[in-house]
Scaffold this motif. Structure first.
Motif, PDB file in Angstrom:
ATOM      1  N   LEU A 193     -46.038  38.090 -83.749  1.00 22.72           N
ATOM      2  CA  LEU A 193     -46.622  36.909 -84.374  1.00 22.72           C
ATOM      3  C   LEU A 193     -47.590  36.277 -83.395  1.00 22.72           C
ATOM      4  O   LEU A 193     -47.207  35.904 -82.285  1.00 22.72           O
ATOM      5  N   ILE A 194     -48.852  36.168 -83.803  1.00 24.78           N
ATOM      6  CA  ILE A 194     -49.867  35.521 -82.984  1.00 24.78           C
ATOM      7  C   ILE A 194     -50.139  34.153 -83.598  1.00 24.78           C
ATOM      8  O   ILE A 194     -50.413  34.048 -84.794  1.00 24.78           O
ATOM      9  N   VAL A 195     -50.034  33.126 -82.777  1.00 23.68           N
ATOM     10  CA  VAL A 195     -50.216  31.753 -83.250  1.00 23.68           C
ATOM     11  C   VAL A 195     -51.679  31.374 -83.103  1.00 23.68           C
ATOM     12  O   VAL A 195     -52.288  31.594 -82.056  1.00 23.68           O
ATOM     13  N   ARG A 196     -52.250  30.773 -84.156  1.00 27.34           N
ATOM     14  CA  ARG A 196     -53.647  30.349 -84.156  1.00 27.34           C
ATOM     15  C   ARG A 196     -53.748  28.837 -83.949  1.00 27.34           C
ATOM     16  O   ARG A 196     -52.755  28.113 -84.027  1.00 27.34           O
ATOM     17  N   LYS A 197     -54.966  28.364 -83.735  1.00 25.41           N
ATOM     18  CA  LYS A 197     -55.210  26.939 -83.459  1.00 25.41           C
ATOM     19  C   LYS A 197     -54.779  26.008 -84.577  1.00 25.41           C
ATOM     20  O   LYS A 197     -54.385  24.876 -84.338  1.00 25.41           O
ATOM     21  N   LYS A 198     -54.844  26.468 -85.806  1.00 27.16           N
ATOM     22  CA  LYS A 198     -54.472  25.649 -86.960  1.00 27.16           C
ATOM     23  C   LYS A 198     -53.016  25.183 -86.870  1.00 27.16           C
ATOM     24  O   LYS A 198     -52.649  24.160 -87.442  1.00 27.16           O
ATOM     25  N   PHE A 199     -52.196  25.898 -86.121  1.00 24.74           N
ATOM     26  CA  PHE A 199     -50.785  25.532 -85.931  1.00 24.74           C
ATOM     27  C   PHE A 199     -50.656  24.110 -85.398  1.00 24.74           C
ATOM     28  O   PHE A 199     -49.783  23.359 -85.818  1.00 24.74           O
TER      29      PHE A 199
END
Length: 112
Positions: free
Chosen positions: A81-87
């Motif tokens: 799972l790669i977390v993006r900035k929108k998180f």
């Protein structure tokens, strides 16, 4: 989330990502590959663009908690799972809903 349910080695991260089967949403990208252990495992990756070490570790703790609440580790795939900035812009509950929808997509499409 127990350590036996985590992908920890860099080589394993790389092989799952190189498999190139993924689903995505604004907050996350989930790469999947058929599992090789008796249970599925998840690896979490948070890039340096999201913040300093304190912020990144907080994000990882939150995501681990989300997985523990919504994911049973009897699935037929390992995932990264790669977390993006929108998180960072969304609330915990919104991020949790996004993660649930990603897992449902993977189950429906049977990527592994």
């Amino acid at each position: 989330m127990k350590k036996k349910y985590r992908v920890k080695k860099a080589g394993e991260f790389q092989t799952i990502i190189e498999h190139r089967k993924f689903v995505s949403c604004p907050s996350f990208v989930l790469y999947v590959k058929a599992r090789k252990e008796e249970h599925s495992r998840i690896g979490i990756s948070v890039g340096k663009k999201l913040g300093n070490a304190v912020v990144r570790n907080k994000i990882k703790r939150q995501v681990r908690m989300m997985f523990q609440e919504i994911y049973d580790f009897d699935e037929n795939f390992d995932g990264i799972l790669i977390v993006r900035k929108k998180f960072l812009e969304q609330s915990y509950s919104d991020n949790k809903k996004d993660l649930e929808s990603l897992i449902k997509k993977v189950k429906i499409k049977k990527y592994a």
